[in-house]
Design a protein around this motif. Structure first.
Motif, mmCIF file in Angstrom:
data_model
loop_
_atom_site.group_PDB
_atom_site.id
_atom_site.type_symbol
_atom_site.label_atom_id
_atom_site.label_comp_id
_atom_site.label_asym_id
_atom_site.label_seq_id
_atom_site.Cartn_x
_atom_site.Cartn_y
_atom_site.Cartn_z
ATOM 1 N N ALA A 131 1.285 -1.245 0.404
ATOM 2 C CA ALA A 131 0.280 -0.019 0.310
ATOM 3 C C ALA A 131 0.887 0.922 0.062
ATOM 4 O O ALA A 131 0.787 2.101 -0.574
ATOM 5 C CB ALA A 131 -0.931 -0.129 1.018
ATOM 6 N N LEU A 132 1.928 1.269 0.922
ATOM 7 C CA LEU A 132 2.640 2.555 1.304
ATOM 8 C C LEU A 132 3.558 2.635 -0.188
ATOM 9 O O LEU A 132 3.685 3.321 -0.428
ATOM 10 C CB LEU A 132 3.258 2.335 1.823
ATOM 11 C CG LEU A 132 4.415 3.925 2.465
ATOM 12 C CD1 LEU A 132 4.098 4.954 2.927
ATOM 13 C CD2 LEU A 132 5.277 3.558 3.800
ATOM 14 N N ALA A 133 3.931 1.560 -1.293
ATOM 15 C CA ALA A 133 5.246 1.741 -2.039
ATOM 16 C C ALA A 133 4.291 2.312 -3.256
ATOM 17 O O ALA A 133 4.244 3.617 -3.615
ATOM 18 C CB ALA A 133 5.364 0.302 -2.314
ATOM 19 N N LYS A 134 2.591 2.119 -3.256
ATOM 20 C CA LYS A 134 1.281 2.201 -4.311
ATOM 21 C C LYS A 134 1.600 3.985 -4.156
ATOM 22 O O LYS A 134 1.503 4.482 -4.839
ATOM 23 C CB LYS A 134 0.490 1.175 -4.516
ATOM 24 C CG LYS A 134 0.410 -0.379 -4.765
ATOM 25 C CD LYS A 134 -0.904 -0.900 -4.657
ATOM 26 C CE LYS A 134 -1.684 -0.628 -5.489
ATOM 27 N NZ LYS A 134 -2.955 -0.951 -5.752
ATOM 28 N N GLN A 135 1.168 3.944 -3.152
ATOM 29 C CA GLN A 135 1.725 6.125 -2.705
ATOM 30 C C GLN A 135 1.799 6.468 -2.817
ATOM 31 O O GLN A 135 1.982 7.266 -3.796
ATOM 32 C CB GLN A 135 1.097 5.886 -0.966
ATOM 33 C CG GLN A 135 0.565 7.055 -0.511
ATOM 34 C CD GLN A 135 0.690 7.344 1.085
ATOM 35 O OE1 GLN A 135 -0.011 6.537 1.717
ATOM 36 N NE2 GLN A 135 0.880 8.373 1.511
ATOM 37 N N LEU A 136 3.707 5.969 -2.765
ATOM 38 C CA LEU A 136 4.578 6.529 -2.770
ATOM 39 C C LEU A 136 4.579 6.813 -4.539
ATOM 40 O O LEU A 136 5.060 7.693 -5.533
ATOM 41 C CB LEU A 136 5.689 5.903 -2.419
ATOM 42 C CG LEU A 136 6.092 6.158 -1.541
ATOM 43 C CD1 LEU A 136 7.255 5.326 -0.414
ATOM 44 C CD2 LEU A 136 5.876 8.170 -0.336
ATOM 45 N N LEU A 137 4.355 6.141 -5.602
ATOM 46 C CA LEU A 137 4.468 5.437 -6.839
ATOM 47 C C LEU A 137 3.854 7.025 -7.554
ATOM 48 O O LEU A 137 3.661 6.988 -8.544
ATOM 49 C CB LEU A 137 3.968 3.838 -7.476
ATOM 50 C CG LEU A 137 3.724 4.341 -8.590
ATOM 51 C CD1 LEU A 137 4.949 4.746 -9.405
ATOM 52 C CD2 LEU A 137 3.540 2.701 -8.881
ATOM 53 N N GLN A 138 2.102 7.004 -6.621
ATOM 54 C CA GLN A 138 1.431 7.582 -7.673
ATOM 55 C C GLN A 138 2.097 9.094 -7.230
ATOM 56 O O GLN A 138 1.643 10.070 -7.753
ATOM 57 C CB GLN A 138 -0.068 7.550 -6.089
ATOM 58 C CG GLN A 138 -1.488 8.286 -7.161
ATOM 59 C CD GLN A 138 -2.777 7.552 -6.732
ATOM 60 O OE1 GLN A 138 -2.269 6.781 -5.762
ATOM 61 N NE2 GLN A 138 -3.290 8.259 -7.298
ATOM 62 N N GLU A 139 1.990 9.737 -6.091
ATOM 63 C CA GLU A 139 2.835 10.705 -5.644
ATOM 64 C C GLU A 139 3.662 11.297 -6.090
ATOM 65 O O GLU A 139 3.900 12.287 -6.281
ATOM 66 C CB GLU A 139 2.698 10.984 -4.152
ATOM 67 C CG GLU A 139 4.058 12.169 -3.139
ATOM 68 C CD GLU A 139 3.827 11.939 -2.282
ATOM 69 O OE1 GLU A 139 4.329 13.065 -1.260
ATOM 70 O OE2 GLU A 139 3.480 11.006 -1.269
#
Length: 325
Positions: A92-100
Motif C-alpha cells: 500500500a505504501l509503495a503504491k502511494q509513493l508511486l502515485q505521489e
C-alpha cells in the motif's frame, strides 16, 4: 584491613568494573555506527543521490531527511533492496509513493541488505546535521539562434572543498556547463535525440528506445516511456540532469555505464525537453502499428513470389545444361 573496610571495598568492585566496561561498549557501538554510516555515504552517492536529497527538498523522489523516524526500519530496508517486488506485491505504501511521484517507479539497483542498512545509517546521521545550502537555479536566458525563445535555466551549485578522506562529490552535483561552446541549444538537443548528431562517447540515441509527440508517427521506440513531458516529470532542469548523468535505471545503466553523456550533451537535451513539455503525450496507436507490420510482411511475401516467378526458369536452364554434360 578491618571487616567493615573489606565489605565497603567489595561493594565498590562491581561499580569499578561496570563503568569502564559500559563505557567501552558504548564507544564500540558509536564506532560501529560511524563506520556503517561512512560506508553508507559511498553507496548513497552512487545509487541514491540522483533522485533524492537529505534536507535539500524533493527531486525525482522524496527528501529523505528524517525518513528513519517516519517509516519502519524493516520496511525501509526491504524497499531499498527490492522496490520492484514490493510494487508487484501491491504494498500500500509503495503504491502511494508511486502515485505521489508521477508514477515513476523506484528502480531495483541491486542494493544488498547490508548496503541498505548502511545507507539508512548514513541518512540518519546526516538528518541530524544542519542542512547545507542546496542547488538554487539562477535564471540565465539562453536562446535558440533561430527562434529566440528562452530554453532553460542554468543552476548555480554551492559547494565546499572536499577534506581529506571525504567521499568525492558526485558528478551530477557539478554545474552542467563546462565551456562557452556548451550553451544549451534546442536544435542540438533535438539532433542528439534523433541520432542526427552522435553522442561523444558513443551512446545510443534516445529515439532508439523512446518516443515523443514532437517527432510523431512511428518516430521512436517503445522499450522506454514517452519522453514528451519528461522535463516536468523529473522536476525540471536539476532533476532531469541528475537522472541523465547518473542513469539510475537498469536499462539505461546497461547502455550508458561505459558511454556516459557529457555535461554539455545533457544541457542540450534539457533544452529540447524543456520545449516538448508543452505538448500532449500521444498513446501508441497499436492498430496502426499492427497494420503497418502486417503490410510489411505481406509486401515481403508478394515480392518473394514475384521474384520466384520472374526468375524461375533461369536456374532451371543452368541446371539442365550442367546435368547434360
Amino acid at each position: 584491613m578491618t571487616i567493615s573496610g573489606f565489605l565497603r571495598f567489595r561493594a565498590k568492585v562491581p561499580k569499578m568494573v561496570f563503568l569502564p566496561i559500559g563505557s567501552l561498549m558504548i564507544w564500540l557501538l558509536c564506532l560501529s555506527h560511524s563506520v556503517q554510516a561512512s560506508e553508507g555515504e559511498q553507496a548513497y552517492q552512487l545509487k541514491c543521490m540522483a533522485c533524492h536529497t537529505i534536507g535539500g527538498g524533493k527531486l525525482v523522489g522524496p527528501d529523505l531527511k528524517g525518513v528513519n523516524a517516519l517509516r519502519d526500519h524493516d520496511w525501509l530496508v526491504r524497499w531499498t533492496v527490492a522496490p520492484d517486488k514490493m510494487l508487484a506485491e501491491g504494498d500500500a505504501l509503495a503504491k502511494q509513493l508511486l502515485q505521489e511521484y508521477n508514477n515513476i517507479p523506484m528502480p531495483n539497483l541491486g542494493v544488498s541488505e547490508a548496503e541498505a542498512k548502511s545507507i539508512l545509517a548514513y541518512i540518519e546521521a546526516k538528518s541530524g546535521e544542519v542542512s547545507e545550502p542546496t542547488t538554487s537555479p539562477q535564471p540565465v536566458p539562453t536562446s535558440s539562434p533561430e527562434s529566440g525563445d528562452e530554453l532553460v535555466t542554468k543552476p548555480t551549485t554551492l559547494s565546499k572543498p572536499a577534506s581529506a578522506g571525504q567521499v568525492k562529490e558526485a558528478p551530477w552535483k557539478k554545474p552542467v556547463l563546462t565551456s562557452s561552446d556548451d550553451t544549451p541549444n534546442f536544435d542540438i538537443g533535438r539532433a542528439l535525440y534523433l541520432g542526427q548528431r552522435s553522442f561523444t562517447n558513443g551512446g545510443t540515441a534516445c529515439i532508439t528506445c523512446h518516443r515523443n509527440t514532437d517527432i510523431g508517427g512511428l518516430g521512436g521506440g517503445t522499450l522506454g516511456p514517452d519522453l514528451t513531458k519528461v522535463y516536468s516529470r523529473y522536476g525540471g532542469n536539476i532533476g532531469l540532469t541528475s537522472v541523465l548523468l547518473s542513469t539510475p535505471f537498469p536499462t539505461m545503466r546497461g547502455v550508458f555505464v561505459k558511454k556516459p553523456l557529457l555535461d554539455s550533451e545533457v544541457a542540450h537535451l534539457n533544452a529540447y525537453f524543456a520545449e516538448t513539455v508543452s505538448l500532449e503525450e500521444e498513446p501508441v496507436n497499436v492498430v496502426f502499428l499492427v497494420i503497418g507490420i502486417g503490410m510489411g510482411i505481406a509486401g515481403f511475401i508478394i515480392l518473394y513470389i514475384l521474384m520466384h516467378l520472374i526468375w524461375k526458369d533461369r536456374l532451371t536452364d543452368v541446371r539442365i545444361a550442367l546435368v547434360g554434360r
